[in-house]
Design an enzyme around this catalytic site. Structure first.
Site, PDB file in Angstrom:
ATOM      1  N   ASP A   1      22.212  68.750 -44.896  1.00  0.00           N
ATOM      2  CA  ASP A   1      23.355  67.846 -45.024  1.00  0.00           C
ATOM      3  C   ASP A   1      23.376  66.788 -43.922  1.00  0.00           C
ATOM      4  OD1 ASP A   1      25.696  66.836 -46.114  1.00  0.00           O
ATOM      5  OD2 ASP A   1      26.961  68.093 -44.846  1.00  0.00           O
TER       6      ASP A   1
ATOM      7  N   GLU B   1      20.621  78.242 -41.317  1.00  0.00           N
ATOM      8  CA  GLU B   1      21.008  78.567 -42.690  1.00  0.00           C
ATOM      9  C   GLU B   1      19.813  78.659 -43.646  1.00  0.00           C
ATOM     10  OE1 GLU B   1      24.055  75.888 -43.989  1.00  0.00           O
ATOM     11  OE2 GLU B   1      25.568  76.707 -42.640  1.00  0.00           O
TER      12      GLU B   1
ATOM     13  N   TYR C   1      32.976  78.613 -43.589  1.00  0.00           N
ATOM     14  CA  TYR C   1      33.924  77.537 -43.880  1.00  0.00           C
ATOM     15  C   TYR C   1      35.001  78.043 -44.837  1.00  0.00           C
ATOM     16  CZ  TYR C   1      30.697  74.370 -41.564  1.00  0.00           C
ATOM     17  OH  TYR C   1      29.910  73.744 -40.636  1.00  0.00           O
TER      18      TYR C   1
ATOM     19  N   GLU D   1      29.346  77.623 -36.512  1.00  0.00           N
ATOM     20  CA  GLU D   1      29.938  76.504 -37.243  1.00  0.00           C
ATOM     21  C   GLU D   1      31.246  76.954 -37.881  1.00  0.00           C
ATOM     22  OE1 GLU D   1      27.565  74.364 -40.084  1.00  0.00           O
ATOM     23  OE2 GLU D   1      25.739  74.473 -38.870  1.00  0.00           O
TER      24      GLU D   1
END
Length: 597
Positions: A209, A402, A455, A491
């Protein structure tokens, strides 16, 4: 005379690519600093530039553009180095260009550099070229390197001497194509539908990303050494009671006949220990330890080890370090690739603890875990450790971000990568950053520290703030119960449009970002009493990504905008970080308008 300088610490006890063999850059990779016996010439500035827009992107090789001045091959434009070429012009095609681009610069070398009787060695060093690079000097190939974000260099002494009284012409071809075996990986997709796409149409697919910026990203320099020179230095430190012990090893190249003198200096320039061998131990009584920012009044204390023998956007870098200080932050991860050496220098100097991450991002396909990818990954870790092994700021190595670590192939892959990295550096812990389910992760067993991304209420249960604490608590407890290892929340966050407000909070508002952070912090405050050793917000500042319907001019999870203006969450974090420092008896917060430098 040979001269090299490194900084040391006493650690707290705590498509289109040419085919090339996968092997690490040979020799040492000391950062080129000017000394009495080493000169340095910056090549940053304006270079000639041309993109190879031919159908197969290979016209430059077929017509041997490197054999003559680039301006003679066709139209060229000015291009700054270091920089990504994507954002420099108004050309849409160049912003999204995939394939070979060519850079060239002509430079005059000092006469004593190229005289055959002065005993001077001339080296060309490229700080980073993304992703694959080939280098010629005066039409002669001198270097080939795979992988962005890390430096490579070539001895160009003989080629430079053969140029006579003419300027030295340096040509660098750079290809940003990503394949299943690169780090980060990607794939080229050809679309053969003439009713919808032009002939030969292709796109670059990626699974990470951020925008795939390309070009020569870091400084290009020429530097000299004597013909017999210090090639590499390795230092490891320890403390036994009140005595600091420095284990050093010096590699000398160019001759077997030499002697060395090793001098350890404190911050004030006083000699505190000396040696006369290429390897040995230095002892210092009551040494000053290297502490992170806010954990000691003399944070970032550096000794200098001196061996003698008989770009980069500096305003932005300084601004970012001022903002770190303002926040009360003392650590970051180099997500998702190694940062410039100049930034690492700043971390050493100002006590910023670094989790040093390789470009292992976007590893989502089974093919990313094959032997070819593995061999290249090992090379990348060699180059990263070689570059940063002596840095006090580096607390651990991160081998991926990730990855698809639930795949069966990930077990052997990360077992091998971690084992290899531990041989390279047995003194630092290893980690990778995971978002895989704790019960299915095949890479986590080989890590010393568990770094977890999540998230909640954003990618999962979007808009539902009420589920954050329950879901986060469950996830952290599951990880710790299974592995009994320290955990870092590497994160967490939410996209936020600066200036967009809503009460009650809704997604993309500054209030929603604050609410997400507060819910996470509530759980962090419980877990840090037991096994949680760090929290890293995603992200420091907004950044550009590939265009998509989920991204409005980039990723907006920053607590600062791309222009480094604060969102509401920045003030929330500042209050939190300084409160945590005060609770541990560290330094008081500075006033809001304080200056660091």
């Amino acid at each position: 005379m040979l001269t090299a300088l490194v900084h040391v610490l006493w650690a707290l006890s705590c498509l289109l690519l040419c085919c090339a063999p996968t092997q690490a850059v040979q020799g040492g990779m000391l950062y080129p600093r000017e000394t009495p016996t080493r000169e340095r010439k910056e090549l940053n500035g304006i270079w000639s530039f041309r993109a190879d827009a031919s159908a197969c992107r290979n016209e430059g090789f077929q017509k041997q553009w490197y054999k003559r001045p680039l301006r003679e091959t066709g139209p060229v434009i000015d291009m700054p180095v270091p920089a990504s070429y994507n954002d420099i012009t108004q050309d849409y095609d160049l912003r999204n260009f995939i394939g070979w681009v060519w850079y060239e610069k002509e430079v005059w070398l000092p006469r004593h550099w190229i005289s055959r009787d002065t005993g001077i060695r001339v080296v060309l060093r490229v700080g980073s070229a993304h992703y694959f690079a080939m280098v010629w000097v005066n039409g002669v190939e001198v270097a080939m390197h795979e992988g962005g974000h890390l430096p490579f260099e070539a001895d160009i002494t003989k080629v430079a001497q053969s140029g006579g009284e003419e300027p030295c012409r340096i040509t660098i071809a750079v290809n940003n194509t990503l394949t299943l075996n690169t780090l980060p990986p990607g794939s080229i997709q050809y679309i053969n539908d003439p009713t919808r796409y032009p002939k030969g149409y292709f796109i670059q697919n990626i699974n990470f990303d951020f925008f795939n910026y390309a070009g020569i990203h870091r400084p290009v320099v020429l530097y000299t050494t004597p013909s017999t020179y210090v090639d590499d230095i390795t230092v490891r430190s320890d403390v036994m009671e009140d005595v600091g012990i420095l284990n050093y090893q010096v590699s000398v190249a160019g001759s077997k006949n030499y002697s060395v003198a090793v001098t350890l200096l404190d911050r004030e320039g006083n000699v505190v220990a000396t040696g006369s061998e290429t390897s040995g131990y230095l002892k210092v009584h009551n040494p000053m330890l290297w502490w992170p920012f806010l954990m000691h009044e003399n944070a970032g204390y550096l000794y200098s080890l001196q061996i003698r023998g008989k770009g980069l956007d500096w305003p932005l870098v300084v601004k970012d370090f001022n903002l770190l200080h303002w926040l009360g932050a003392n650590s970051f991860r180099t997500s998702h690739y190694p940062y410039a050496e100049e930034i690492m220098d700043m971390c050493d100097k100002y006590g910023i603890v670094v989790i040093n991450e390789c470009p292992g991002v976007g590893m989502k396909e089974r093919e990313n875990f094959g032997n070819k990818s593995l061999m290249h990954h090992l090379v990348v870790m060699e180059e990263l450790v070689r570059r940063d092994k002596n840095r006090p700021a580096v607390v651990m190595w991160s081998v991926a971000n990730e990855p698809a670590s639930a795949l069966a192939a990930a077990d052997y892959y990360f077992k091998t990568v971690t084992a290899h990295t531990r041989v390279l550096d047995p003194t630092r812990p290893l980690t990778f950053v995971t978002n895989t389910n704790y019960a299915q992760d095949k890479g986590a067993p080989y890590m010393d520290v568990i770094c977890v991304n999540s998230y909640f209420s954003w990618y999962h249960d979007p808009g539902h703030l009420e589920v954050i604490q329950l879901q986060l608590n469950t996830e952290l407890e599951n990880w710790y119960e299974k592995y009994q290892k320290p955990i870092i929340q590497s994160e967490y966050g939410a996209d936020t449009i600066s200036g967009f407000h809503s009460d009650p909070p809704i997604m993309f508002s500054e209030e929603y970002q604050e609410a997400v952070l507060k819910n996470y912090h509530s759980v962090f405050d419980q877990k840090r009493k037991h096994y949680m050793i760090g929290e890293l917000i995603w992200n420091f500042a907004d950044f550009m990504t590939q265009q998509s319907i989920t991204r409005v001019s980039g990723n907006k999870k920053g607590i600062f905008t791309r222009q480094r203006q604060p969102k509401s969450a920045a003030f929330l974090l500042r209050a939190r970080y300084w409160k945590l420092e005060n609770e541990t008896g560290c330094l008081p917060p500075p006033p809001l308008n304080s200056k660091w430098f």
